[in-house]
Design a protein around this motif. Structure first.
Motif, PDB file in Angstrom:
ATOM      1  N   ILE A 113      39.183  16.358   3.353  1.00  0.00           N
ATOM      2  CA  ILE A 113      38.679  17.878   2.969  1.00  0.00           C
ATOM      3  C   ILE A 113      38.468  17.676   1.474  1.00  0.00           C
ATOM      4  CG2 ILE A 113      39.503  20.273   2.524  1.00  0.00           C
ATOM      5  CD1 ILE A 113      40.793  20.089   5.463  1.00  0.00           C
ATOM      6  N   ALA A 114      39.158  17.233   0.744  1.00  0.00           N
ATOM      7  CA  ALA A 114      39.126  17.076  -0.706  1.00  0.00           C
ATOM      8  C   ALA A 114      37.757  16.589  -1.260  1.00  0.00           C
ATOM      9  CB  ALA A 114      40.104  16.014  -1.389  1.00  0.00           C
ATOM     10  N   HIS A 115      37.245  15.472  -0.433  1.00  0.00           N
ATOM     11  CA  HIS A 115      35.891  14.781  -0.539  1.00  0.00           C
ATOM     12  C   HIS A 115      34.980  15.829  -0.382  1.00  0.00           C
ATOM     13  CE1 HIS A 115      32.881  11.696  -0.770  1.00  0.00           C
ATOM     14  NE2 HIS A 115      32.590  11.966   0.636  1.00  0.00           N
ATOM     15  N   ALA A 116      35.041  16.321   0.830  1.00  0.00           N
ATOM     16  CA  ALA A 116      33.815  17.132   1.239  1.00  0.00           C
ATOM     17  C   ALA A 116      33.733  18.406   0.329  1.00  0.00           C
ATOM     18  CB  ALA A 116      34.337  17.953   2.822  1.00  0.00           C
ATOM     19  N   VAL A 117      35.098  19.058  -0.314  1.00  0.00           N
ATOM     20  CA  VAL A 117      35.014  20.043  -1.236  1.00  0.00           C
ATOM     21  C   VAL A 117      34.152  19.598  -2.479  1.00  0.00           C
ATOM     22  CG1 VAL A 117      36.041  21.560  -2.781  1.00  0.00           C
ATOM     23  CG2 VAL A 117      36.645  21.430  -0.348  1.00  0.00           C
ATOM     24  N   ARG A 118      34.449  18.432  -2.943  1.00  0.00           N
ATOM     25  CA  ARG A 118      34.096  17.896  -4.147  1.00  0.00           C
ATOM     26  C   ARG A 118      32.385  17.509  -3.905  1.00  0.00           C
ATOM     27  NH1 ARG A 118      38.597  14.698  -4.499  1.00  0.00           N
ATOM     28  NH2 ARG A 118      37.718  12.911  -3.171  1.00  0.00           N
ATOM     29  N   ALA A 119      31.958  16.763  -2.992  1.00  0.00           N
ATOM     30  CA  ALA A 119      30.645  16.612  -2.508  1.00  0.00           C
ATOM     31  C   ALA A 119      29.743  17.935  -2.358  1.00  0.00           C
ATOM     32  CB  ALA A 119      30.481  15.987  -1.151  1.00  0.00           C
ATOM     33  N   THR A 120      30.150  18.840  -1.861  1.00  0.00           N
ATOM     34  CA  THR A 120      29.551  20.241  -1.861  1.00  0.00           C
ATOM     35  C   THR A 120      29.465  21.092  -3.227  1.00  0.00           C
ATOM     36  OG1 THR A 120      30.063  20.650   0.441  1.00  0.00           O
ATOM     37  CG2 THR A 120      29.648  22.541  -0.734  1.00  0.00           C
ATOM     38  N   THR A 121      30.506  20.821  -3.962  1.00  0.00           N
ATOM     39  CA  THR A 121      30.876  21.609  -5.182  1.00  0.00           C
ATOM     40  C   THR A 121      29.598  20.725  -6.448  1.00  0.00           C
ATOM     41  OG1 THR A 121      33.041  21.990  -5.134  1.00  0.00           O
ATOM     42  CG2 THR A 121      32.157  21.587  -7.321  1.00  0.00           C
ATOM     43  N   TYR A 122      29.491  19.425  -5.975  1.00  0.00           N
ATOM     44  CA  TYR A 122      28.491  18.643  -6.945  1.00  0.00           C
ATOM     45  C   TYR A 122      27.235  19.125  -6.533  1.00  0.00           C
ATOM     46  CZ  TYR A 122      31.893  15.082  -8.759  1.00  0.00           C
ATOM     47  OH  TYR A 122      33.009  14.821  -9.268  1.00  0.00           O
ATOM     48  N   ASN A 123      26.946  19.085  -5.220  1.00  0.00           N
ATOM     49  CA  ASN A 123      25.490  19.610  -4.845  1.00  0.00           C
ATOM     50  C   ASN A 123      25.253  21.029  -5.148  1.00  0.00           C
ATOM     51  OD1 ASN A 123      24.777  17.286  -3.582  1.00  0.00           O
ATOM     52  ND2 ASN A 123      25.980  17.578  -1.807  1.00  0.00           N
ATOM     53  N   ASP A 124      26.071  21.854  -5.096  1.00  0.00           N
ATOM     54  CA  ASP A 124      26.074  23.308  -5.481  1.00  0.00           C
ATOM     55  C   ASP A 124      25.803  23.209  -7.179  1.00  0.00           C
ATOM     56  OD1 ASP A 124      26.797  24.296  -2.971  1.00  0.00           O
ATOM     57  OD2 ASP A 124      28.959  25.066  -3.778  1.00  0.00           O
TER      58      ASP A 124
ATOM     59  N   LEU B 223      32.497  25.690   7.021  1.00  0.00           N
ATOM     60  CA  LEU B 223      32.596  26.640   6.089  1.00  0.00           C
ATOM     61  C   LEU B 223      31.754  26.269   4.623  1.00  0.00           C
ATOM     62  CD1 LEU B 223      33.951  29.282   4.957  1.00  0.00           C
ATOM     63  CD2 LEU B 223      35.880  27.568   4.499  1.00  0.00           C
ATOM     64  N   LEU B 224      31.808  25.042   4.429  1.00  0.00           N
ATOM     65  CA  LEU B 224      31.281  24.516   3.127  1.00  0.00           C
ATOM     66  C   LEU B 224      29.779  24.670   3.435  1.00  0.00           C
ATOM     67  CD1 LEU B 224      33.562  21.425   2.222  1.00  0.00           C
ATOM     68  CD2 LEU B 224      33.149  23.603   1.088  1.00  0.00           C
ATOM     69  N   LEU B 225      29.155  24.229   4.476  1.00  0.00           N
ATOM     70  CA  LEU B 225      27.881  24.308   4.704  1.00  0.00           C
ATOM     71  C   LEU B 225      27.262  25.794   4.734  1.00  0.00           C
ATOM     72  CD1 LEU B 225      25.185  23.132   5.387  1.00  0.00           C
ATOM     73  CD2 LEU B 225      25.866  23.450   7.786  1.00  0.00           C
ATOM     74  N   ARG B 226      28.045  26.585   5.147  1.00  0.00           N
ATOM     75  CA  ARG B 226      27.880  28.050   5.262  1.00  0.00           C
ATOM     76  C   ARG B 226      27.634  28.848   3.566  1.00  0.00           C
ATOM     77  NH1 ARG B 226      27.574  31.707   9.879  1.00  0.00           N
ATOM     78  NH2 ARG B 226      26.762  33.380   8.888  1.00  0.00           N
ATOM     79  N   TRP B 227      28.770  28.280   2.778  1.00  0.00           N
ATOM     80  CA  TRP B 227      28.632  28.577   1.683  1.00  0.00           C
ATOM     81  C   TRP B 227      27.524  28.029   0.791  1.00  0.00           C
ATOM     82  CZ3 TRP B 227      29.788  31.714  -2.433  1.00  0.00           C
ATOM     83  CH2 TRP B 227      29.444  31.098  -3.702  1.00  0.00           C
ATOM     84  N   HIS B 228      27.159  26.871   0.986  1.00  0.00           N
ATOM     85  CA  HIS B 228      26.108  26.199   0.059  1.00  0.00           C
ATOM     86  C   HIS B 228      24.713  26.856   0.676  1.00  0.00           C
ATOM     87  CE1 HIS B 228      24.078  23.220  -1.963  1.00  0.00           C
ATOM     88  NE2 HIS B 228      23.111  22.974  -0.937  1.00  0.00           N
ATOM     89  N   THR B 229      24.576  27.123   1.915  1.00  0.00           N
ATOM     90  CA  THR B 229      23.350  28.095   2.528  1.00  0.00           C
ATOM     91  C   THR B 229      23.490  29.317   1.592  1.00  0.00           C
ATOM     92  OG1 THR B 229      23.667  26.592   4.457  1.00  0.00           O
ATOM     93  CG2 THR B 229      22.327  28.643   4.443  1.00  0.00           C
ATOM     94  N   GLN B 230      24.581  29.935   1.511  1.00  0.00           N
ATOM     95  CA  GLN B 230      24.470  31.305   0.952  1.00  0.00           C
ATOM     96  C   GLN B 230      24.169  31.276  -0.487  1.00  0.00           C
ATOM     97  OE1 GLN B 230      24.792  34.285   2.262  1.00  0.00           O
ATOM     98  NE2 GLN B 230      24.317  35.232   0.212  1.00  0.00           N
ATOM     99  N   LEU B 231      24.667  30.338  -1.245  1.00  0.00           N
ATOM    100  CA  LEU B 231      24.122  29.992  -2.640  1.00  0.00           C
ATOM    101  C   LEU B 231      22.942  29.678  -2.842  1.00  0.00           C
ATOM    102  CD1 LEU B 231      25.030  29.684  -5.415  1.00  0.00           C
ATOM    103  CD2 LEU B 231      25.947  27.487  -5.033  1.00  0.00           C
ATOM    104  N   THR B 232      22.334  28.778  -1.881  1.00  0.00           N
ATOM    105  CA  THR B 232      20.945  28.388  -1.908  1.00  0.00           C
ATOM    106  C   THR B 232      20.016  29.523  -1.815  1.00  0.00           C
ATOM    107  OG1 THR B 232      21.819  26.015  -1.273  1.00  0.00           O
ATOM    108  CG2 THR B 232      19.444  26.579  -1.242  1.00  0.00           C
ATOM    109  N   ALA B 233      20.327  30.183  -0.782  1.00  0.00           N
ATOM    110  CA  ALA B 233      19.471  31.558  -0.390  1.00  0.00           C
ATOM    111  C   ALA B 233      19.478  32.310  -1.761  1.00  0.00           C
ATOM    112  CB  ALA B 233      19.907  31.931   0.894  1.00  0.00           C
ATOM    113  N   SER B 234      20.783  32.613  -2.198  1.00  0.00           N
ATOM    114  CA  SER B 234      21.006  33.385  -3.385  1.00  0.00           C
ATOM    115  C   SER B 234      20.061  32.824  -4.519  1.00  0.00           C
ATOM    116  CB  SER B 234      22.137  33.614  -3.838  1.00  0.00           C
ATOM    117  OG  SER B 234      22.406  34.609  -4.617  1.00  0.00           O
ATOM    118  N   LEU B 235      20.049  31.659  -4.811  1.00  0.00           N
ATOM    119  CA  LEU B 235      19.469  30.930  -5.883  1.00  0.00           C
ATOM    120  C   LEU B 235      17.928  31.131  -5.820  1.00  0.00           C
ATOM    121  CD1 LEU B 235      21.413  27.568  -6.288  1.00  0.00           C
ATOM    122  CD2 LEU B 235      21.068  29.427  -8.171  1.00  0.00           C
ATOM    123  N   GLU B 236      17.367  30.999  -4.444  1.00  0.00           N
ATOM    124  CA  GLU B 236      15.979  31.010  -4.050  1.00  0.00           C
ATOM    125  C   GLU B 236      15.436  32.562  -4.411  1.00  0.00           C
ATOM    126  OE1 GLU B 236      15.225  29.468  -0.291  1.00  0.00           O
ATOM    127  OE2 GLU B 236      15.790  27.341  -0.747  1.00  0.00           O
ATOM    128  N   GLY B 237      16.410  33.518  -3.836  1.00  0.00           N
ATOM    129  CA  GLY B 237      16.022  34.877  -3.807  1.00  0.00           C
ATOM    130  C   GLY B 237      15.959  35.206  -5.612  1.00  0.00           C
TER     131      GLY B 237
END
Length: 163
Positions: free
Chosen positions: A91-102, A34-48
């Protein structure tokens, strides 16, 4: 799963969907996807948002987050709930890591950072908070998750002051 989260928009991972256990080992596995899917959506939106070389890249980054959050409203709500109440430390760690990357991706896209580092994350956090403010999202911002855990006398004193 994504479609079900979008339809329900209740902030919970729909574990009652047929076949979920065939694709995901456990909630942590599903959260990672789910986090990967969100990050991919955000990245595509940023690029667009940068395709036309916008005059105001900061505004483009804020609007890109808003667009991604609107497109994945139910998913974003699940992520916000996981950020506020992670069921496991993994899960807390995964959410934090994705959030930092976002956040770092937003800062780089806005032209306010050149690397995915702590400074970029702080800048990107401010951009996300602006996007949330504009949308008046009621979900708690991930800032609560990303804040480092404080220990010792200073943390206890701060807690006494703040409540």
């Amino acid at each position: 799963m994504i479609e079900e989260m979008q339809a329900r928009n209740d902030g919970r991972i729909p574990t009652d969907v047929d076949g979920v256990d065939a694709f995901f080992h456990d909630t942590e596995d599903l959260t990672d996807a789910l986090l990967l899917r969100w990050h991919t959506q955000l990245t595509a939106s940023l690029e667009g948002g940068l395709v036309g070389d916008p005059e105001d890249r900061q505004e483009a980054a804020v609007e890109a987050w808003r667009q991604a959050a609107q497109t994945y409203r139910g998913v974003r709500r699940v992520i916000d709930e996981l950020a506020a109440h992670p069921p496991t430390e993994a899960i807390a760690h995964a959410v934090r890591a994705t959030t930092y990357n976002d956040w770092a991706a937003m800062a780089v896209a806005a032209g306010l950072a050149s690397d995915f580092d702590r400074a970029a994350s702080r800048v990107g956090q401010a951009l996300e908070l602006e996007a949330r403010r504009r949308d008046d999202l009621v979900s708690p911002p991930p800032a609560e998750v990303a804040r480092p855990q404080q220990c010792g006398a200073l943390a206890r004193f701060k807690k006494m002051l703040v409540g």
